[in-house]
Design a protein around this motif. Structure first.
Motif, PDB file in Angstrom:
ATOM      1  N   LEU A 127       0.849  -1.174   0.000  1.00  0.00           N
ATOM      2  CA  LEU A 127       0.000   0.000   0.000  1.00  0.00           C
ATOM      3  C   LEU A 127       0.891   1.232   0.000  1.00  0.00           C
ATOM      4  O   LEU A 127       1.775   1.373   0.847  1.00  0.00           O
ATOM      5  CB  LEU A 127      -0.901   0.025   1.235  1.00  0.00           C
ATOM      6  CG  LEU A 127      -1.711   1.314   1.450  1.00  0.00           C
ATOM      7  CD1 LEU A 127      -2.757   1.485   0.358  1.00  0.00           C
ATOM      8  CD2 LEU A 127      -2.371   1.314   2.835  1.00  0.00           C
ATOM      9  N   ARG A 178      -1.070  -0.776  -4.394  1.00  0.00           N
ATOM     10  CA  ARG A 178      -2.297   0.017  -4.314  1.00  0.00           C
ATOM     11  C   ARG A 178      -1.949   1.411  -3.821  1.00  0.00           C
ATOM     12  O   ARG A 178      -1.072   1.571  -2.967  1.00  0.00           O
ATOM     13  CB  ARG A 178      -3.285  -0.653  -3.357  1.00  0.00           C
ATOM     14  CG  ARG A 178      -3.538  -2.098  -3.736  1.00  0.00           C
ATOM     15  CD  ARG A 178      -4.253  -2.846  -2.655  1.00  0.00           C
ATOM     16  NE  ARG A 178      -4.012  -4.278  -2.815  1.00  0.00           N
ATOM     17  CZ  ARG A 178      -4.683  -5.217  -2.175  1.00  0.00           C
ATOM     18  NH1 ARG A 178      -5.640  -4.886  -1.331  1.00  0.00           N
ATOM     19  NH2 ARG A 178      -4.404  -6.490  -2.376  1.00  0.00           N
ATOM     20  N   PHE A 195      -6.581  -2.258   3.564  1.00  0.00           N
ATOM     21  CA  PHE A 195      -5.499  -2.929   2.841  1.00  0.00           C
ATOM     22  C   PHE A 195      -5.116  -4.234   3.519  1.00  0.00           C
ATOM     23  O   PHE A 195      -5.025  -5.293   2.866  1.00  0.00           O
ATOM     24  CB  PHE A 195      -4.295  -2.002   2.746  1.00  0.00           C
ATOM     25  CG  PHE A 195      -3.027  -2.695   2.342  1.00  0.00           C
ATOM     26  CD1 PHE A 195      -2.862  -3.185   1.050  1.00  0.00           C
ATOM     27  CD2 PHE A 195      -1.992  -2.861   3.247  1.00  0.00           C
ATOM     28  CE1 PHE A 195      -1.698  -3.837   0.676  1.00  0.00           C
ATOM     29  CE2 PHE A 195      -0.823  -3.500   2.882  1.00  0.00           C
ATOM     30  CZ  PHE A 195      -0.672  -4.002   1.594  1.00  0.00           C
TER      31      PHE A 195
END
Length: 314
Positions: free
Chosen positions: A253, A279, A305
């Motif tokens: 993330l 992401r 996440f």
């Protein structure tokens, strides 16, 4: 960069009898060259383990405390060498990325877990990127928070330009911001701990989207910031893992505040574009300290996440 030598953590007899993940403060003695240097870390919360490395170099760990994450995670906060009650290195020039990665590895080995979630903020994100590349077997998931894949002249020229724009916007109502660019570029190693801390606190409103609009709320966080001068005298090449990040295997993330002047969305997108499957979460109206300025949005992004990686941190 080659991986640092394997650390040889040791602890006192009292620490031998307690779990390395029991709540509170822990100390590990880490072999560094011919010396043993004390590395402290702090444990709070309950749930899967997330190791968090603060920024700097030389900023005390306390500002990174994340109470909302502690509700669902066992947070392990690194107190970097050269700060707080952790040890000091024999040669200040040795405060570099390889050293911080080496000491982080010592703590993770000491925790004796197969894998952990690793969170790095700002300079701590440099350490986390390097660690995930050098020790992928220990990293179940990676959270890169307000950081960059590169430093050097280009990185700092952008930061200075952003700070100059910040000063122009606010100087009429807050004349003190006229000194912020000088503070950002100051040689902190020449100021001592108290002087370096004073500079950091003086320019810290720039690290928020709207510091003065919520000064009563953010003032205590500003006073928690503590800078230790010695680590800023370290030597080493500019950080640059561009071209290497495709080798990060952990689910990642990339989390950034949209108003972060120093490690903002430009650098976050650069990381996101290079790490396979990474992401990107951008926090609106948030600066460099999203866990303080937007704690609910920050915690939600992290929790979502980690839930999406199917409990791989457990």
């Amino acid at each position: 960069m080659n991986a640092s030598p394997e650390p040889t953590p040791r602890q006192s007899p009292a620490e031998d009898r307690e779990s390395p993940l029991s709540p509170g403060t822990h100390t590990v003695a880490v072999r560094h060259g011919s010396s043993l240097v004390e590395q402290r870390y702090h444990v709070a919360g309950t749930g899967p383990v997330c190791v968090a490395h603060s920024g700097g170099p030389g900023i005390g760990w306390d500002y990174l405390r994340m109470p909302l994450l502690e509700k669902d995670l066992t947070m392990v906060y690194i107190e970097p060498v050269g700060t707080g009650a952790s040890g000091r290195l024999p040669d200040p020039r040795e405060y570099n990325l390889a050293t911080y990665t080496h000491f982080l590895h010592a703590v993770i080995e000491h925790l004796a877990l197969p894998e952990i979630a690793l969170l790095g903020h700002s300079h701590g994100g440099f350490v986390a990127q390097r660690y995930a590349l050098d020790h992928p077997e220990h990293v179940a998931s990676l959270i890169l928070y307000d950081t960059s894949p590169v430093t050097g002249e280009g990185f700092w020229s952008v930061a200075v330009a952003n700070m100059e724009r910040f000063a122009r916007r606010h100087v009429a109502e807050h004349p003190e911001v006229a000194t912020y660019v000088a503070g950002l570029t100051a040689r902190l190693d020449q100021l001592g701990d108290d002087g370096a801390t004073a500079v950091l606190r003086s320019i810290s409103p720039a690290y928020f989207f709207d510091y003065w609009g919520r000064e009563d709320e953010f003032g205590p966080a500003r006073e928690m910031l503590r800078m230790y001068a010695e680590p800023s005298s370290g030597e080493g090449p500019p950080f640059d893992v561009r071209g290497e990040l495709a080798g990060v295997s952990a689910p990642t993330l990339v989390l950034v505040g949209d108003a972060d002047f120093i490690c903002g969305p430009h650098w976050a997108r650069m990381i996101h574009d290079e790490i396979p499957g990474a992401r990107l979460a951008v926090l609106d109206e948030t600066g460099h300290l999203g866990h303080v300025e937007n704690p609910e949005g920050f915690a939600t992004a992290v929790a979502t996440f980690l839930a999406s990686v199917n409990g791989s941190t457990e």
